[in-house]
Design an enzyme around this catalytic site. Structure first.
Site, PDB file in Angstrom:
ATOM      1  N   THR A 152      43.961  38.565  50.903  1.00 49.58           N
ATOM      2  CA  THR A 152      43.057  38.053  49.862  1.00 49.58           C
ATOM      3  C   THR A 152      41.826  37.521  50.626  1.00 49.58           C
ATOM      4  O   THR A 152      42.167  37.106  51.712  1.00 49.58           O
ATOM      5  CB  THR A 152      43.845  37.147  48.897  1.00 49.58           C
ATOM      6  OG1 THR A 152      44.705  37.575  48.169  1.00 49.58           O
ATOM      7  CG2 THR A 152      42.815  36.142  48.202  1.00 49.58           C
ATOM      8  N   ARG A 180      49.522  46.329  37.990  1.00 47.54           N
ATOM      9  CA  ARG A 180      50.070  45.163  38.414  1.00 47.54           C
ATOM     10  C   ARG A 180      48.908  44.219  38.850  1.00 47.54           C
ATOM     11  O   ARG A 180      47.924  44.534  39.336  1.00 47.54           O
ATOM     12  CB  ARG A 180      50.620  45.441  39.962  1.00 47.54           C
ATOM     13  CG  ARG A 180      51.459  44.014  40.723  1.00 47.54           C
ATOM     14  CD  ARG A 180      50.709  43.441  41.805  1.00 47.54           C
ATOM     15  NE  ARG A 180      51.069  42.342  42.403  1.00 47.54           N
ATOM     16  CZ  ARG A 180      50.285  41.575  43.190  1.00 47.54           C
ATOM     17  NH1 ARG A 180      49.070  41.866  43.359  1.00 47.54           N
ATOM     18  NH2 ARG A 180      51.007  40.676  43.845  1.00 47.54           N
ATOM     19  N   THR A 203      46.795  32.823  49.410  1.00 46.99           N
ATOM     20  CA  THR A 203      46.959  34.212  49.976  1.00 46.99           C
ATOM     21  C   THR A 203      48.410  34.468  50.207  1.00 46.99           C
ATOM     22  O   THR A 203      49.004  33.689  50.840  1.00 46.99           O
ATOM     23  CB  THR A 203      45.900  34.747  50.972  1.00 46.99           C
ATOM     24  OG1 THR A 203      46.494  35.721  51.387  1.00 46.99           O
ATOM     25  CG2 THR A 203      45.929  33.669  52.201  1.00 46.99           C
ATOM     26  N   GLY A 206      51.790  37.328  45.755  1.00 46.44           N
ATOM     27  CA  GLY A 206      51.085  36.940  44.557  1.00 46.44           C
ATOM     28  C   GLY A 206      52.394  36.485  43.542  1.00 46.44           C
ATOM     29  O   GLY A 206      52.353  35.625  42.557  1.00 46.44           O
TER      30      GLY A 206
HETATM   31  N1  ASP Z   1      48.048  37.141  46.487  1.00 43.06           N
HETATM   32  C1  ASP Z   1      47.465  38.540  46.634  1.00 43.06           C
HETATM   33  C2  ASP Z   1      48.300  39.228  45.489  1.00 43.06           C
HETATM   34  O1  ASP Z   1      49.460  39.266  45.608  1.00 43.06           O
HETATM   35  C3  ASP Z   1      47.727  39.201  47.889  1.00 43.06           C
HETATM   36  C4  ASP Z   1      47.260  37.953  48.964  1.00 43.06           C
HETATM   37  O2  ASP Z   1      46.767  37.210  49.087  1.00 43.06           O
HETATM   38  O3  ASP Z   1      48.240  38.489  50.147  1.00 43.06           O
HETATM   39  O4  ASP Z   1      47.640  40.103  44.695  1.00 43.06           O
END
Ligand code: ASP
Length: 273
Positions: A152, A180, A203, A206
């Site tokens: 992210t 999703r 990040t 999620g």
């Molecule tokens: N948090 C984000 C998600 O799950 C992905 C990430 O930040 O690694 O969509």
């Protein structure tokens, strides 16, 4: 008068070591752009940094984002202003050129906090947000197919008036089920801002951030007197302990310096104050 500050991250996902320097350089470009907007306020700075990262193909947001199980890019973004705790989230977007622009438009409109998929695209068209051919998000299908895990981009800013803002954008998790939605468009999960205490974004997995309500927990900790450093370190430890999940966070209090923490091999980030 508050002391302005900006912190930007490019994701804590598992990326090849060979890409690390280039990803750090992309984050440095983003913070330069964000910082030049800080006089226009915390929101302008955070959004400018994230908007730039949506155009950096090595970062998992906008152009170059990871693919879902059908080989399609579906994007999530979120934004929050700490002054009145106004927030906007946009999810499961396929044809919105800059997901962060749509999150801002949803926040400004104010009727709802989170819009997804076709309804979100319709709202974008009706509010003059730039649309695009979904194909432009795919720059190197092979690389995007091979991306592992999740990633992210995000930015948290404090301006001279003491206003806090956070902006987040992501392609989510590689190979995710179509439809999703991760934590990144959900206030309290992937991001949160409250001018009285602080602002954060995360990040990582999620589903873990959503189940823990992690961003909100972090701001409550600041409300109870913890500083940004302690909150950041505690959040990644909690993520691991409670969910066996990996990830990272950036944190900025109503005063003091920003902090970043991650429990993965790397998370490119940059700070200005
Ligand atoms: N948090 C984000 C998600 O799950 C992905 C990430 O930040 O690694 O969509």
């Amino acid at each position: 008068m508050a002391r302005p500050a900006l912190i930007v991250h490019g994701g804590a996902g598992p990326v090849p070591e060979t890409e690390r320097a280039e990803r750090q350089a992309a984050v440095e470009r983003a913070i330069d752009i964000g910082w030049t907007n800080i006089a226009d306020g915390a929101l302008a700075a955070a959004v400018a940094a994230v908007r730039h990262m949506e155009d950096e193909p090595l970062l998992n947001a906008g152009i170059g984002a990871c693919l879902n199980g059908d080989g399609v890019v579906e994007l999530d973004a979120g934004v929050m202003l700490g002054a009145e705790r106004r927030a906007g989230g946009a999810a499961c977007l396929r044809d919105v050129r800059h997901p962060i622009d749509l999150a801002v438009a949803i926040m400004r409109d104010g009727r709802h906090v989170l819009l997804a998929a076709d309804g979100a695209s319709r709202f974008a068209r009706e509010h003059g947000v730039e649309m695009c051919d979904p194909a432009i998000f795919i720059t190197d299908r092979k690389r995007q197919e091979l991306m592992r895990g999740a990633d992210t981009v995000g930015a948290v800013a404090r301006d001279a008036d003491g206003r806090l803002a956070v902006a987040v954008s992501t392609g989510g998790i590689n190979g995710k089920l179509p439809g999703r939605i991760g934590d990144s468009p959900i206030p309290g999960a992937g991001f949160y801002a409250d001018d009285r205490h602080g602002a954060v974004c995360g990040t990582g997995l999620g589903e873990a951030f959503i189940r823990l309500g992690l961003a909100r927990v972090m701001v409550v900790e600041m409300e109870h007197g913890m500083d940004a450093r302690a909150v950041a370190d505690g959040a990644v430890a909690y993520l691991d302990r409670a969910m066996r999940a990996s990830g990272g966070v950036i944190v900025l209090g109503r005063e003091g310096s920003p902090a970043a923490a991650f429990n993965t091999a790397a998370m490119p980030f940059a700070v200005r104050e």
